[in-house]
Structure formats: structure tokens, C-alpha cells
Design a protein around this motif. Structure first.
Motif: not given
Length: 166
Positions: A24-34
Motif C-alpha cells: 500500500m505504501l507503494a500505491v500511487t493511483t486510486y485504481k491501485q487502491l481500489a
């Protein structure tokens, strides 16, 4: 602060494992979070994460990724993965052999219409209300995790009572 870090720090308070925290720390987009939310929806639902305040803060960007917050009078069609949070009042239709995974939380009210051989899996909890209509060889399976859930159904609908307890 990037969105992944902000949400990872919040998730850590709920006991997010080290592997997912690092991801999660590496996530940069909302798509990745979703994608992470839907891939770990069992943990997310059990922990009531993300919280409604956090969802509302990011609701515009999350809408595009199938995480719908406080949306009224919206209609959706054939979404493979979609989740309704807060106070939604929406409708979703599945047809033409489509498959869907729907999550309905909080005080949301969602009408689900399944037809033409579609198959839909629904997780519902909190104080949510759903109305399900399954026709034309469609099948809907509802997993009810809430004590206060209300639902109406018609057609080929199966309801399974679920619990977080082991």
C-alpha cells in the motif's frame, strides 16, 4: 503525502499485515487502491476499512474505480466489481452472461436487476437495504453479514447468512 501512504497509515491502525502495508505504501493511483480493496475485501469488510470519513474525503476519485460513496440516483451496468458506501441510493443491472461482485455497506439502498444468464454475488452488511430481481436464468447469491440488513428478492436468489466469527 501520497494517497497510498495516507491510507496505509490508517490501515495499519486496523492491523494490516506487513506485506499489504508495504504494497500500500507503494500505491500511487486510486485504481491501485481500489484493486487492493476488492482483492482484500474480506479483511476490509471485517475491519470496516476504509472508514466512511476517509471514503468521503476521496469519493470523487474512488467513484471512477467502482467505489461509490453517497451517490444518489446513479445507474450502473455490468460492473464486475462495485461497492456502495455511506448513503447511496442506486441501481445496477447485469445482463448478457455478465458476472458481478457487489458490496453494499452502511445505509446504502441498492436495487440489483439480474437477467439474461448473468450471475451476481452480493455482500451486504451494516444497515444496508437491497432489492434483488433475478429473471431470465440469472442467479444472485447474497451473503448477509449484517444484523440490520433489509432485503427484498424475486426470482433465482439465494441468501446465505455469514459471520466474521470463526
Amino acid at each position: 503525502m501520497n494517497i497510498g501512504k495516507e491510507i496505509a497509515l490508517e490501515a495499519k491502525k486496523f492491523g494490516l499485515c506487513a506485506e499489504w502495508y508495504k504494497r500500500m505504501l507503494a500505491v500511487t493511483t486510486y485504481k491501485q487502491l481500489a484493486e487492493m480493496y476488492f482483492d482484500g475485501d474480506d479483511w476490509s469488510m471485517e475491519k470496516d476499512f476504509p472508514g466512511l470519513e476517509l471514503l468521503r474525503k476521496h469519493k470523487g476519485a474512488l467513484f471512477q474505480e467502482g467505489m461509490i460513496v453517497d451517490s444518489v440516483s446513479e445507474k450502473f451496468e455490468n460492473n464486475f466489481r462495485i461497492a456502495f458506501f455511506g448513503n447511496c441510493d442506486s441501481e445496477i443491472t447485469y445482463n448478457n452472461y455478465s458476472v458481478g461482485n457487489v458490496i453494499v455497506r452502511h445505509a446504502s439502498k441498492v436495487k440489483i436487476i439480474a437477467k439474461e444468464n448473468s450471475k451476481v454475488f452480493v455482500n451486504v452488511m451494516d444497515n444496508a437495504e437491497i432489492c434483488v430481481i433475478a429473471t431470465q436464468n440469472a442467479e444472485v447469491i447474497i451473503y448477509n453479514y449484517g444484523q440490520n440488513v433489509k432485503y427484498k428478492n424475486e426470482g433465482n436468489v439465494t441468501i446465505k447468512r455469514k459471520s466474521w466469527e470463526k
